[in-house]
Design an enzyme around this catalytic site. Structure first.
Site, mmCIF file in Angstrom:
data_model
loop_
_atom_site.group_PDB
_atom_site.id
_atom_site.type_symbol
_atom_site.label_atom_id
_atom_site.label_comp_id
_atom_site.label_asym_id
_atom_site.label_seq_id
_atom_site.Cartn_x
_atom_site.Cartn_y
_atom_site.Cartn_z
ATOM 1 C CB SER A 25 -0.927 0.056 1.003
ATOM 2 O OG SER A 25 -1.747 0.988 1.302
ATOM 3 C CG LEU A 26 3.080 4.581 3.284
ATOM 4 C CD1 LEU A 26 2.721 5.817 2.519
ATOM 5 C CD2 LEU A 26 3.132 4.461 4.486
ATOM 6 N NE ARG A 45 -1.857 6.062 -0.580
ATOM 7 C CZ ARG A 45 -1.662 4.946 0.125
ATOM 8 N NH1 ARG A 45 -1.237 5.381 1.391
ATOM 9 N NH2 ARG A 45 -2.143 4.140 0.021
#
Length: 307
Positions: free
Chosen positions: A89-90, A114
């Protein structure tokens, strides 16, 4: 031996992460200084002291990115390179920086936004996430479908075949858990996360991210990146689409490791705080060698075992 670097995702953070190598390696201090200049606050203070902000998504994400890129730069400075990259993800943003697709300063500003968008889309307490252990994937997906009458609930992380995380609105998740119990699921672990990430509840964040990404230019990647959203190698023309959809789409980690195998990868180096991804890989495929860089000890061990 072909090696992939994999980068930590949100949830791996802890006070003091990066401090040892910050004190020992000038490139780490330089990376922290760059982040501080871009963001307008002291990144070392955020990462090294006990504070409430480190677990707040809009601060967590740039902090983990900074630590991960600092450690990757230490490896790169010592001549260690990867044949492929990925991030949970990140961590995909760290992988894109390491690939040359985006510079660190642009990425750290982007992940701060984000994190803020994700917090706004799913404020604390609006949902929950639960890890479902040792239950057939088809059963988990079916129980989530049955609970949709009460709200949003869906698989959010396909971490290993034995661990699938579901997330969504509280009532719908609770209903899915009841269906899972009826279906024979024995072990379900609530996760201490700030929001039901990687579910459709994050659509408002995806929409804001799409607008922000219009202002970002991506360069040619020097190393292939496997997206943990698609479990495929990313092409340059789809980076923005993937980063937009990623916040509201499930993470397909074990399928991404299968893609690494297809690319001939036989070793992974987890870069960043924690060892969650290394633990997943050991459960997914024990034939893959695993190394880590999180502190001076793991850095020295990785260098010693590299051949």
């Amino acid at each position: 031996m072909k090696t992939a670097f994999i980068f930590s995702g949100q949830g791996a953070q802890y006070p003091g992460m990066g401090k040892e190598l910050y004190e020992q390696e000038p490139i780490v201090r330089q990376t922290f200084a760059q982040a501080s200049e871009v963001l307008g606050y002291d990144m070392a203070d955020l990462c090294f002291t006990e504070n409430d902000q480190l677990n707040q998504t809009e601060y967590t994400q740039p902090a983990i990115l900074t630590v991960s890129i600092a450690f990757w730069r230490v490896l790169a400075e010592k001549g260690f390179q990867a044949d492929a990259l990925a991030g949970l993800s990140l961590g995909e943003y760290s992988a894109l920086v390491a690939s040359g697709a985006i510079d660190f300063q642009t990425a750290v500003a982007l992940v701060a936004k984000r994190g803020a968008y994700m917090t706004q889309a799913a404020p604390q307490g609006t949902g929950k996430m639960v890890a479902v252990m040792n239950t057939p994937i088809e059963t988990i997906e079916e129980c989530c479908r049955k609970a949709l009458t009460l709200g949003i609930v869906a698989p959010a992380n396909y971490n290993t075949p034995q661990q699938i995380v579901i997330g969504g609105e509280v009532a719908a998740v609770d209903a899915a858990l009841e269906y899972l119990k009826e279906a024979g699921a024995k072990r379900m672990i609530p996760l201490n996360v700030s929001g039901p990430f990687h579910t459709p509840l994050l659509q408002p964040a995806a929409e804001k991210l799409r607008e922000t990404l219009k202002e970002v230019d991506f360069s040619k990647m020097a190393v292939p990146v496997v997206s943990t959203m698609t479990a495929k190698v990313i092409s340059e023309d789809e980076i923005k689409h993937i980063l937009e959809k990623q916040v509201m789409s499930p993470v397909r980690f074990y399928e991404s490791i299968a893609t690494f195998k297809e690319l001939g990868i036989t070793r992974t180096v987890e870069i960043g705080p924690g060892k969650v991804l290394t633990g997943f890989i050991k459960k997914i495929d024990r034939t893959i060698d695993t190394l880590r860089v999180e502190d001076a000890e793991t850095l020295a061990s990785t260098i010693a075992q590299w051949s």
